[in-house]
Scaffold this active site. Sequence first.
Site, PDB file in Angstrom:
ATOM      1  N   GLU A  41      11.162  16.721 121.540  1.00 35.79           N
ATOM      2  CA  GLU A  41      10.491  18.097 120.995  1.00 35.79           C
ATOM      3  C   GLU A  41      11.604  18.917 121.440  1.00 35.79           C
ATOM      4  OE1 GLU A  41       7.374  19.057 120.063  1.00 35.79           O
ATOM      5  OE2 GLU A  41       6.054  17.357 120.396  1.00 35.79           O
ATOM      6  N   ASP A  65       6.124  18.634 111.225  1.00 35.13           N
ATOM      7  CA  ASP A  65       7.506  19.001 112.018  1.00 35.13           C
ATOM      8  C   ASP A  65       8.216  17.786 111.812  1.00 35.13           C
ATOM      9  OD1 ASP A  65       5.026  17.748 113.439  1.00 35.13           O
ATOM     10  OD2 ASP A  65       6.734  17.938 115.253  1.00 35.13           O
ATOM     11  N   HIS A  71      10.489  16.325 116.646  1.00 37.59           N
ATOM     12  CA  HIS A  71       9.269  17.285 116.487  1.00 37.59           C
ATOM     13  C   HIS A  71       9.950  18.615 116.841  1.00 37.59           C
ATOM     14  CE1 HIS A  71       6.111  13.929 117.643  1.00 37.59           C
ATOM     15  NE2 HIS A  71       7.277  13.624 118.183  1.00 37.59           N
TER      16      HIS A  71
END
Length: 276
Positions: A147, A195, A82
């Site tokens: 992330e 993303d 992400h």
Amino acid sequence: MKKHPFAFYLLPFTLLIIVSCSPKLHKVDTAKVYSRQTDSVVNIIEQQQPAMLTDSNGAAIPSDFIGTVNFNLRKPNYVIIHFTAQDSVAQTIKTFTIVRTQVSAHYVISKDGKVYHMLNDYLRAWHAGFSKWGSISDMNSCSIGIELDNNGNEPFQPAQISSLLALLAHLKKAYNIPASNFIGHQDIAPVRKPDPGPYFPWKILAQHGYGYWSDDVLELAPDNFDPTTALRLIGYDTANLNAAIVAFKRHFIQTDETPQLSQLDLNVLYNVMQKY
Ligand SMILES: [Zn+2]
């Protein structure tokens, strides 16, 4: 009685403000809640109760629990990448350590390459949301979420990608994750999520064995080539075909994001499909 200076009355409020803003205290609080959560998970897996089943007439089906002695933990089999779409790592860590957001990831990687581990790999983070890949409809249960600190409109930093590659090497080895199973949030939630986007260096990842990338020399896609079937074979949910095409292009083409497939796009799709 001596009159206290005005500042004295303000002291408790000042302390309160300092305490509530202190990242250290926030970390301690987070650790406590994390422990409570892991305790509740342990309580669940320690239960030794049979499933209460009933037949079509509503009568109880005889059941019992006899624990086997041969088991261990289930392993993650996918890695979902992400971007945070936030302005700083601090903001993301805050997002993942307050209850009301109901979102989390196993790892957050800062622009300078620092890796924040936020959840044990064996536990289920809340990063994928409503998503689908092939016939898997609960990606959170089978994946690690990573992330990357990136606002969504900027290139990824070399130090960040270098740390990501080190982390992926560790995860791939620890859980025996196949190359095909390193994918992006956009791939599993094409209608909702953009993303990690077209800046993400999937080609570099593929060169290291994480995910796939098209070959330099491409065969022409045959006349009867069906792109919808190819997208589904790779894993894309084609219920919204345009969204699936855009997601595919954000991952494997990266130069335009229209829902049309040019001859070159078709050749890439035909090539990539054969790797899955
Ligand atoms: Zn995401």
